[in-house]
Design a protein around this motif. Structure first.
Motif, PDB file in Angstrom:
ATOM      1  N   PRO A 234       2.690   2.141  -3.926  1.00  0.00           N
ATOM      2  CA  PRO A 234       1.789   2.723  -4.937  1.00  0.00           C
ATOM      3  C   PRO A 234       1.324   4.130  -4.584  1.00  0.00           C
ATOM      4  O   PRO A 234       1.192   4.993  -5.464  1.00  0.00           O
ATOM      5  CB  PRO A 234       0.615   1.736  -4.974  1.00  0.00           C
ATOM      6  CG  PRO A 234       1.203   0.443  -4.522  1.00  0.00           C
ATOM      7  CD  PRO A 234       2.203   0.824  -3.489  1.00  0.00           C
ATOM      8  N   ARG A 235       1.091   4.422  -3.308  1.00  0.00           N
ATOM      9  CA  ARG A 235       0.646   5.759  -2.929  1.00  0.00           C
ATOM     10  C   ARG A 235       1.764   6.789  -3.124  1.00  0.00           C
ATOM     11  O   ARG A 235       1.494   7.965  -3.395  1.00  0.00           O
ATOM     12  CB  ARG A 235       0.171   5.765  -1.482  1.00  0.00           C
ATOM     13  CG  ARG A 235      -1.122   4.987  -1.267  1.00  0.00           C
ATOM     14  CD  ARG A 235      -1.639   5.165   0.147  1.00  0.00           C
ATOM     15  NE  ARG A 235      -2.893   4.432   0.332  1.00  0.00           N
ATOM     16  CZ  ARG A 235      -3.613   4.462   1.460  1.00  0.00           C
ATOM     17  NH1 ARG A 235      -3.165   5.182   2.503  1.00  0.00           N
ATOM     18  NH2 ARG A 235      -4.743   3.782   1.536  1.00  0.00           N
ATOM     19  N   LEU A 236       2.986   6.358  -2.923  1.00  0.00           N
ATOM     20  CA  LEU A 236       4.110   7.274  -3.144  1.00  0.00           C
ATOM     21  C   LEU A 236       4.514   7.341  -4.608  1.00  0.00           C
ATOM     22  O   LEU A 236       5.333   8.191  -4.969  1.00  0.00           O
ATOM     23  CB  LEU A 236       5.318   6.833  -2.296  1.00  0.00           C
ATOM     24  CG  LEU A 236       5.148   6.892  -0.778  1.00  0.00           C
ATOM     25  CD1 LEU A 236       6.381   6.335  -0.087  1.00  0.00           C
ATOM     26  CD2 LEU A 236       4.869   8.319  -0.317  1.00  0.00           C
ATOM     27  N   GLY A 237       3.976   6.483  -5.420  1.00  0.00           N
ATOM     28  CA  GLY A 237       4.322   6.467  -6.834  1.00  0.00           C
ATOM     29  C   GLY A 237       5.711   5.966  -7.093  1.00  0.00           C
ATOM     30  O   GLY A 237       6.363   6.389  -8.052  1.00  0.00           O
TER      31      GLY A 237
ATOM     32  N   GLN B 153       0.811  -1.207   0.000  1.00  0.00           N
ATOM     33  CA  GLN B 153       0.000   0.000   0.000  1.00  0.00           C
ATOM     34  C   GLN B 153       0.857   1.275   0.000  1.00  0.00           C
ATOM     35  O   GLN B 153       0.422   2.321  -0.482  1.00  0.00           O
ATOM     36  CB  GLN B 153      -0.933   0.021   1.220  1.00  0.00           C
ATOM     37  CG  GLN B 153      -2.054  -1.006   1.168  1.00  0.00           C
ATOM     38  CD  GLN B 153      -1.595  -2.390   1.588  1.00  0.00           C
ATOM     39  OE1 GLN B 153      -0.567  -2.519   2.260  1.00  0.00           O
ATOM     40  NE2 GLN B 153      -2.335  -3.415   1.199  1.00  0.00           N
ATOM     41  N   ILE B 154       2.075   1.193   0.559  1.00  0.00           N
ATOM     42  CA  ILE B 154       2.897   2.400   0.686  1.00  0.00           C
ATOM     43  C   ILE B 154       3.505   2.801  -0.649  1.00  0.00           C
ATOM     44  O   ILE B 154       3.434   3.970  -1.052  1.00  0.00           O
ATOM     45  CB  ILE B 154       4.004   2.162   1.749  1.00  0.00           C
ATOM     46  CG1 ILE B 154       3.385   1.947   3.134  1.00  0.00           C
ATOM     47  CG2 ILE B 154       4.970   3.336   1.783  1.00  0.00           C
ATOM     48  CD1 ILE B 154       4.381   1.599   4.195  1.00  0.00           C
TER      49      ILE B 154
END
Length: 224
Positions: free
Chosen positions: A145-148, A142-143
């Motif tokens: 993908p959210r940070l790209g 989850q971390i």
């Protein structure tokens, strides 16, 4: 009756009557007591002016303070700065009890000897990195993908054995933090003077050695 029979019969009868006679006869008069005349001589009073007072000589025995043990510890302070993260507290307590027994009244202070400042700063960073890696392994899906950010290759290696990786990071982080906080010191000061340094001699002091060092320092403050 012949003479032998008369003698055998008459002798007991004679003894019996003699005992009866002595029993009823009055006691003999007591002997007069002689009185001894005691001549009382006048007691001679000692003249206070002529009496001399004999003063016992004072023997100068070596006291405990002169011999370097005992009450000589009063007013003196020994500081033992040791590495707490190195498990040196047991050694420090043993030395403290020994000094208090050898020098009654001495003040022994135990304290932590901190590591150098750079090592202490790094030891504060280790827990942050430690928890960051554990959180990344457990919730990296989850971390990233959210940070790209594309997950790095090491993430998949740690992710494949999640629980083993987190346990290894936890143990390695604790070991590294303990190493950075340790100073390896066991420094002994007597009245502010350094008398033994483990950092310099790379060993622990012996009890007899440390007792002699403290005794000499107290007896001669210039001795180091």
């Amino acid at each position: 009756m012949d003479r032998t029979q008369i003698l055998l019969v008459g002798l007991p009868i004679f003894l019996f009557f003699s005992d009866v006679f002595n029993l009823f006869s009055p006691p003999p008069p007591s002997k007069p007591t002689t009185h001894h005349h005691h001549h009382h001589h006048p007691s001679i009073q000692p003249n206070p002016q002529t009496t001399t007072h004999i003063q016992e000589p004072i023997l100068d025995f070596p006291t405990q303070k002169q011999s370097g043990i005992g009450p000589i510890g009063v007013g003196n302070t020994v500081n033992i700065d040791f590495c707490t993260s190195c498990s040196y507290k047991g050694n420090a307590v043993t030395v403290k009890n020994m000094l208090e027994a050898e020098f009654p009244g001495i003040n022994v202070v135990l304290a932590n000897y901190p590591a150098p400042l750079p090592k202490r700063l790094l030891s504060k960073v280790v827990p942050v990195v430690q928890f960051g890696l554990i959180i990344t392994i457990s919730a990296g899906e989850q971390i990233f993908p959210r940070l790209g950010i594309t997950p790095p290759p090491w993430y998949y290696s740690l992710r494949s054995n999640r629980f083993g990786s987190m346990a290894s990071i936890w143990l390695l982080g604790n070991f590294l933090q303990s190493f950075l906080q340790s100073s390896g010191a066991f420094e002994v000061y007597c009245n502010g003077d350094l008398i033994f340094s483990k950092l310099q001699q790379k060993r622990f002091p012996g009890e007899i050695e440390l007792r002699d060092l403290v005794s000499r320092t107290i007896a001669n403050p210039r001795y180091v």
